[in-house]
Write an enzyme that holds these catalytic residues in place. Sequence first.
Site, PDB file in Angstrom:
ATOM      1  N   ASP A 317      61.055  38.024  47.342  1.00  0.00           N
ATOM      2  CA  ASP A 317      60.560  39.061  48.237  1.00  0.00           C
ATOM      3  C   ASP A 317      60.525  38.467  49.651  1.00  0.00           C
ATOM      4  O   ASP A 317      60.782  37.273  49.863  1.00  0.00           O
ATOM      5  CB  ASP A 317      59.186  39.580  47.781  1.00  0.00           C
ATOM      6  CG  ASP A 317      58.932  40.997  48.313  1.00  0.00           C
ATOM      7  OD1 ASP A 317      59.613  41.422  49.262  1.00  0.00           O
ATOM      8  OD2 ASP A 317      58.039  41.688  47.775  1.00  0.00           O
ATOM      9  N   TRP A 318      60.206  39.303  50.586  1.00  0.00           N
ATOM     10  CA  TRP A 318      60.211  38.971  52.016  1.00  0.00           C
ATOM     11  C   TRP A 318      59.370  37.711  52.295  1.00  0.00           C
ATOM     12  O   TRP A 318      58.161  37.735  52.085  1.00  0.00           O
ATOM     13  CB  TRP A 318      59.640  40.170  52.759  1.00  0.00           C
ATOM     14  CG  TRP A 318      59.551  40.085  54.241  1.00  0.00           C
ATOM     15  CD1 TRP A 318      58.606  39.426  54.975  1.00  0.00           C
ATOM     16  CD2 TRP A 318      60.436  40.715  55.170  1.00  0.00           C
ATOM     17  NE1 TRP A 318      58.845  39.619  56.306  1.00  0.00           N
ATOM     18  CE2 TRP A 318      59.954  40.409  56.457  1.00  0.00           C
ATOM     19  CE3 TRP A 318      61.575  41.514  55.053  1.00  0.00           C
ATOM     20  CZ2 TRP A 318      60.585  40.880  57.613  1.00  0.00           C
ATOM     21  CZ3 TRP A 318      62.185  41.983  56.196  1.00  0.00           C
ATOM     22  CH2 TRP A 318      61.696  41.659  57.462  1.00  0.00           C
TER      23      TRP A 318
END
Length: 788
Positions: A317-318
Amino acid sequence: MLCLNTLTEKLTIVMEFSMHSRFLLRSLGTSLATCGLALTLVCGPAPASLAANPAYESTPQGAKAEQFVDHLLGQMTLEEKLGQMSQIPLNQQWDVSPDERILKGQVGSFLFITDAKEINRLQHLAVEHGPNHIPLIFGFDVIHGFRTIYPIPLALAASWDPADVERTQSMAAREASAVGVNWTFAPMVDIARDARWGRILEGAGEDPYLGSRMAEAQVRGFQGATIGSPDHILACVKHFAGYGAAEGGRDYDSVEISDNELWNVYLPPFKAAVDAGAGSVMSAYMDLNGVPATGNTFLLRDVLRDKWKFDGFVVSDWDSVLNLTTHGFASGPEDAAARAANAGVDMEMTSHVMRDHLADAVKKGLVKESTIDEAVRRILMMKYRLGLFQHPYVDLARVNEEEGSAAQHEASKVAAERTAVLLRNENNLLPLAKSVKSIAVIGPLADSKPDTMGSWSLAGDTAATVTVLQGIRNRFGSTATITSTKGVEIERGQPSIFDSQFPSPDPELKTDAEREAEFNHAIDLVKQADVSVLVLGEAQNMSGERASRLSLTLPGKQEQLLEAAVATGKPVVLVLLNARPLNITWASTHVPAILDAWYPGTEGGNAVAALLAGDANPGGKLPVTWPRSVGQVPIFYAHNLTQIPNDRDAMYWDGLSAPLYPFGYGLSYTSFRLSNLKVSAPSVKSGGSLKVSVDVANVGSVAGDEVVQLYTHQRSGSASRPARELKGFERVSVKPGEQRTVTLTLNTKDLGFWSEATHRWSIEPGMFDLWIGTDSTAKDHAIFTVLP
Ligand code: BGC
């Protein structure tokens, strides 16, 4: 220069706001392309990319993808391999421009670029001038539509129709692929049982069986029959795993899940999506039982690869690789990079510690080069399977054909009609009588386009969105007078990470006197109208990522507005625009009609008007148990029995513990009668299946849909099993006076579970209850036995 200044300003805003204020991106990408800040490279006419790829030329035509990819890998330096493992968003203050990164082979993917010309420009750069001519893969959050917005995923689950959901996501894929987006970060299949958690909207709700069917349907919708199907995109199942169980419903907070819950509740939708062929998986942000999901070898290797044989690639994820340090897990960026790679992360989103540190980590023996090779092989294989080596460029002619086409709008309307849930309809107030000559449309969300679209509509066409007010005008404008006003305003109060995409409007009512006058004006309109439609709920930025809540009340003074409207004695319809169950306990006994439209999307207003008019008949069912008070959450129907099972609805001394509406609940403008429950045999061998049939008669006067739901309960075994579990369902359309027999297949494999006592998955022989009905309180009962 002007261009540059504007860009610098935007970047500064981005950097100042927060690490997550990343959605200036689209405009930013366009600014870059227009002002030519990016390294200019004049690309000639597009050569056939594959032919232009020397690696391909040396591979015989028709050779297997593996050979092609292995050959390519053999040509790459370690740095170039690490480049493939890096995904860059376009809102970073780059030290090196994206063009230069492409030319140096330091990037394999971009996220958030949605401009077809810019996508082509970057792709030409990579394919024609990148070190190994490897195409880029462009990712974007196509969660519930791209330019044309569809109902939010929680609403899609409320359709209880996997075929509908597959169609919807396939339309979304079509529109996104037209601009060159190859990859969506969806479906989110996180089970969520706590409405305080803002991201409950992105999933299919509380139930692993419904969630699994929705997960598969979405994967098929996005990807088509196989990865690389024309007009389709790669799916990314997220967030692996357990994200929906955030402590206190607080987004990103730690998650503690027992093995029992992990295997039986949280993992099944991921498994279903992987089995349906999902090509990528996103690792989650949070700690799972103390180990961050992005550095979690148990999840990413033991379960995903070894047990489930997942052959796609994993993206973090980010920033979640870098953030292994902020979790107090990794000792620094190099350790974070090494532990993520060793755990099984193949591509890093946004942060770039893998790109920057893995070469050293390999030299130091912290990571094997073969681990890097495996990761890059998986990424290249997926690019190959997607057809990117063969057809890397966007056909610009398709963009206009596809974007916001009539077919997209029609599909958006149908989806919104089929996902709405009718919660109450006293004395058949709905559909509205033909004699209605005036309608007051009241509420802060009644004429708000962003709030009709909902969160995660980052590339959505706001202007094309039809609000409820507009929809009512379109449908009733020629036969009734339509009046409208807000009545009250609602504000989130604190910034949202989506503010740059959907800025929170400044309140127009500045003083108490103005607010009071507006409130009174709304009530006057209610008094003057034959019927009022109050469009209330949450603004779209009140749910979603980092949008958890302490309470579930209607924000602002909406409850007072509703109560004052009802107090006029005039008929009131409550239309909810929402992404989570809200506290409508008072409304559930005082407001005659309640229609939950969720965030219905681009055609939402027309769909709501069609439902109010009776052109369409609501058939959606709740994919979540609806609490009557926030103190009840987490709440779900599939709880275990206690020593006083009959006490279930009275477990608090200061209020009821029964939900306001059960899981699976939803009304229709017609009535159905279920009868003649039959089970094909009294017993079944483990591994076999039973047929369960029931007659569904439409005993009302209009055509409608009913969802037949099958629940089971294992009476005894090595562990206690939930009082009820959904194990089958089907949505059927039945004409008035018609009777249809619905036959569901009950597979004993769906009765299997992971037992804390045996530490394994098995179907345990014994006696089971079975219920058939139209929500999770289904009454028609039978028993059957599973034989060894
Ligand atoms: C979210 C993901 C999303 C990604 C890219 C993250 O913050 O958790 O669900 O796909 O951003 O937008």
